[in-house]
Write a protein that holds these residues in place. Structure first.
Motif, PDB file in Angstrom:
ATOM      1  N   SER A  17       2.258  11.153   7.820  1.00 43.53           N
ATOM      2  CA  SER A  17       2.751  11.936   6.685  1.00 43.53           C
ATOM      3  C   SER A  17       2.560  13.406   7.015  1.00 43.53           C
ATOM      4  N   ASP A  18       3.446  14.264   6.507  1.00 42.39           N
ATOM      5  CA  ASP A  18       3.238  15.689   6.775  1.00 42.39           C
ATOM      6  C   ASP A  18       2.183  16.301   5.868  1.00 42.39           C
ATOM      7  N   TYR A  19       1.613  15.514   4.965  1.00 41.74           N
ATOM      8  CA  TYR A  19       0.511  16.028   4.141  1.00 41.74           C
ATOM      9  C   TYR A  19      -0.638  16.530   5.008  1.00 41.74           C
ATOM     10  N   TRP A  20      -0.868  15.902   6.143  1.00 43.73           N
ATOM     11  CA  TRP A  20      -2.014  16.289   6.959  1.00 43.73           C
ATOM     12  C   TRP A  20      -1.882  17.727   7.449  1.00 43.73           C
ATOM     13  N   LEU A  21      -0.664  18.277   7.439  1.00 44.90           N
ATOM     14  CA  LEU A  21      -0.475  19.655   7.872  1.00 44.90           C
ATOM     15  C   LEU A  21      -1.109  20.663   6.917  1.00 44.90           C
ATOM     16  N   TYR A  22      -1.179  20.300   5.633  1.00 41.10           N
ATOM     17  CA  TYR A  22      -1.643  21.286   4.667  1.00 41.10           C
ATOM     18  C   TYR A  22      -2.576  20.746   3.587  1.00 41.10           C
ATOM     19  N   CYS A  23      -3.063  19.549   3.743  1.00 40.86           N
ATOM     20  CA  CYS A  23      -3.989  18.997   2.753  1.00 40.86           C
ATOM     21  C   CYS A  23      -5.339  18.756   3.400  1.00 40.86           C
ATOM     22  N   GLY A  24      -6.321  19.413   2.851  1.00 37.08           N
ATOM     23  CA  GLY A  24      -7.671  19.222   3.351  1.00 37.08           C
ATOM     24  C   GLY A  24      -8.661  19.558   2.261  1.00 37.08           C
ATOM     25  N   GLY A  25      -9.902  19.315   2.533  1.00 32.13           N
ATOM     26  CA  GLY A  25     -10.927  19.626   1.559  1.00 32.13           C
ATOM     27  C   GLY A  25     -12.295  19.462   2.173  1.00 32.13           C
ATOM     28  N   SER A  26     -13.247  20.069   1.535  1.00 31.83           N
ATOM     29  CA  SER A  26     -14.616  20.008   2.010  1.00 31.83           C
ATOM     30  C   SER A  26     -15.442  19.259   0.977  1.00 31.83           C
ATOM     31  N   VAL A  27     -15.593  17.971   1.188  1.00 31.28           N
ATOM     32  CA  VAL A  27     -16.377  17.162   0.254  1.00 31.28           C
ATOM     33  C   VAL A  27     -17.860  17.451   0.482  1.00 31.28           C
ATOM     34  N   ASP A  28     -18.642  17.328  -0.583  1.00 27.42           N
ATOM     35  CA  ASP A  28     -20.081  17.575  -0.434  1.00 27.42           C
ATOM     36  C   ASP A  28     -20.724  16.540   0.482  1.00 27.42           C
ATOM     37  N   GLU A 105      -2.571   6.957 -11.449  1.00 25.80           N
ATOM     38  CA  GLU A 105      -1.990   8.049 -12.236  1.00 25.80           C
ATOM     39  C   GLU A 105      -2.392   9.407 -11.659  1.00 25.80           C
ATOM     40  N   TRP A 106      -3.662   9.560 -11.297  1.00 20.27           N
ATOM     41  CA  TRP A 106      -4.093  10.812 -10.680  1.00 20.27           C
ATOM     42  C   TRP A 106      -3.448  10.996  -9.310  1.00 20.27           C
ATOM     43  N   ASP A 107      -3.284   9.927  -8.543  1.00 21.79           N
ATOM     44  CA  ASP A 107      -2.587  10.035  -7.251  1.00 21.79           C
ATOM     45  C   ASP A 107      -1.182  10.598  -7.450  1.00 21.79           C
ATOM     46  N   ARG A 108      -0.468  10.105  -8.459  1.00 22.67           N
ATOM     47  CA  ARG A 108       0.892  10.598  -8.735  1.00 22.67           C
ATOM     48  C   ARG A 108       0.860  12.077  -9.137  1.00 22.67           C
ATOM     49  N   ARG A 109      -0.099  12.444  -9.965  1.00 25.49           N
ATOM     50  CA  ARG A 109      -0.202  13.845 -10.384  1.00 25.49           C
ATOM     51  C   ARG A 109      -0.491  14.761  -9.202  1.00 25.49           C
ATOM     52  N   ILE A 110      -1.364  14.347  -8.325  1.00 23.11           N
ATOM     53  CA  ILE A 110      -1.706  15.141  -7.145  1.00 23.11           C
ATOM     54  C   ILE A 110      -0.493  15.290  -6.237  1.00 23.11           C
ATOM     55  N   GLU A 111       0.198  14.190  -5.976  1.00 24.80           N
ATOM     56  CA  GLU A 111       1.369  14.257  -5.095  1.00 24.80           C
ATOM     57  C   GLU A 111       2.477  15.108  -5.705  1.00 24.80           C
ATOM     58  N   ALA A 112       2.646  15.067  -7.020  1.00 30.31           N
ATOM     59  CA  ALA A 112       3.646  15.917  -7.680  1.00 30.31           C
ATOM     60  C   ALA A 112       3.268  17.395  -7.538  1.00 30.31           C
ATOM     61  N   ARG A 118       4.263  22.773  -1.774  1.00 31.33           N
ATOM     62  CA  ARG A 118       4.680  22.751  -0.368  1.00 31.33           C
ATOM     63  C   ARG A 118       5.660  23.870   0.010  1.00 31.33           C
ATOM     64  N   PRO A 119       6.734  24.117  -0.758  1.00 34.08           N
ATOM     65  CA  PRO A 119       7.670  25.178  -0.351  1.00 34.08           C
ATOM     66  C   PRO A 119       7.006  26.557  -0.259  1.00 34.08           C
ATOM     67  N   TYR A 120       6.076  26.851  -1.162  1.00 43.05           N
ATOM     68  CA  TYR A 120       5.377  28.142  -1.123  1.00 43.05           C
ATOM     69  C   TYR A 120       4.508  28.251   0.121  1.00 43.05           C
ATOM     70  N   LEU A 121       3.849  27.166   0.445  1.00 38.88           N
ATOM     71  CA  LEU A 121       2.990  27.162   1.619  1.00 38.88           C
ATOM     72  C   LEU A 121       3.807  27.334   2.899  1.00 38.88           C
ATOM     73  N   LEU A 122       4.905  26.603   3.002  1.00 38.60           N
ATOM     74  CA  LEU A 122       5.738  26.711   4.198  1.00 38.60           C
ATOM     75  C   LEU A 122       6.343  28.108   4.326  1.00 38.60           C
ATOM     76  N   ALA A 123       6.702  28.734   3.202  1.00 41.56           N
ATOM     77  CA  ALA A 123       7.218  30.103   3.242  1.00 41.56           C
ATOM     78  C   ALA A 123       6.130  31.068   3.718  1.00 41.56           C
ATOM     79  N   ALA A 124       4.899  30.849   3.269  1.00 46.03           N
ATOM     80  CA  ALA A 124       3.786  31.696   3.713  1.00 46.03           C
ATOM     81  C   ALA A 124       3.542  31.515   5.210  1.00 46.03           C
ATOM     82  N   TYR A 125       3.589  30.274   5.680  1.00 45.52           N
ATOM     83  CA  TYR A 125       3.444  30.020   7.121  1.00 45.52           C
ATOM     84  C   TYR A 125       4.514  30.770   7.903  1.00 45.52           C
TER      85      TYR A 125
END
Length: 135
Positions: A17-28, A105-112, A118-125
């Motif tokens: 998935s192309d999510y790996w290009l811009y989805c990350g996080g620092s879990v405790d 339901e939260w998965d759907r909200r996050i993906e939406a 995504r378009p804003y991030l790609l424009a910034a890149y």
């Protein structure tokens, strides 16, 4: 009993998935339940203000303000469970622990939200790349 892993920055779990290009996080922490072997996300809060900590204790689950963060970490890691931990050594009962299950339901909200972002991030890149190649 839980076995705790060190905190780590994580990227999206599916390299197809192309999510790996811009989805990350620092879990405790990531923890492993020693009885089931199941991994879970651990989110820790140590609020400075006593009334904030006390308000966490009044919640039947995790505080609403942290729901997007913890559900995002569940989505990001593809894990099914999270544990929210709050600590204040000044309190009579200094430790609050709440469990949270992953929610479709939260998965759907996050993906939406990510689809809108995504378009804003790609424009910034693109602007960053242009600036580097032009200057």
């Amino acid at each position: 009993h839980l076995e705790l892993d060190n905190p780590v920055y994580l990227s999206y779990h599916d390299p197809d998935s192309d999510y790996w290009l811009y989805c990350g996080g620092s879990v405790d922490r990531l923890a492993t339940d020693e009885t089931t072997g199941e991994k879970m996300v651990v989110e820790v809060k140590c609020p400075y203000l006593r009334h904030v900590f006390s308000s966490y204790g009044l919640c039947p689950g995790i505080p609403e303000i942290y729901m997007p963060q913890v559900h995002y970490y569940l989505w990001l890691t593809n894990l099914r469970k999270a544990m929210f931990v709050a600590f204040d050594p000044r309190a009579t009962s200094p430790l609050i622990v709440r469990d949270l299950a992953r929610s479709p339901e939260w998965d759907r909200r996050i993906e939406a939200a990510l689809a809108r972002f995504r378009p804003y991030l790609l424009a910034a890149y693109a602007q960053i790349r242009e600036g580097r190649t032009n200057g």
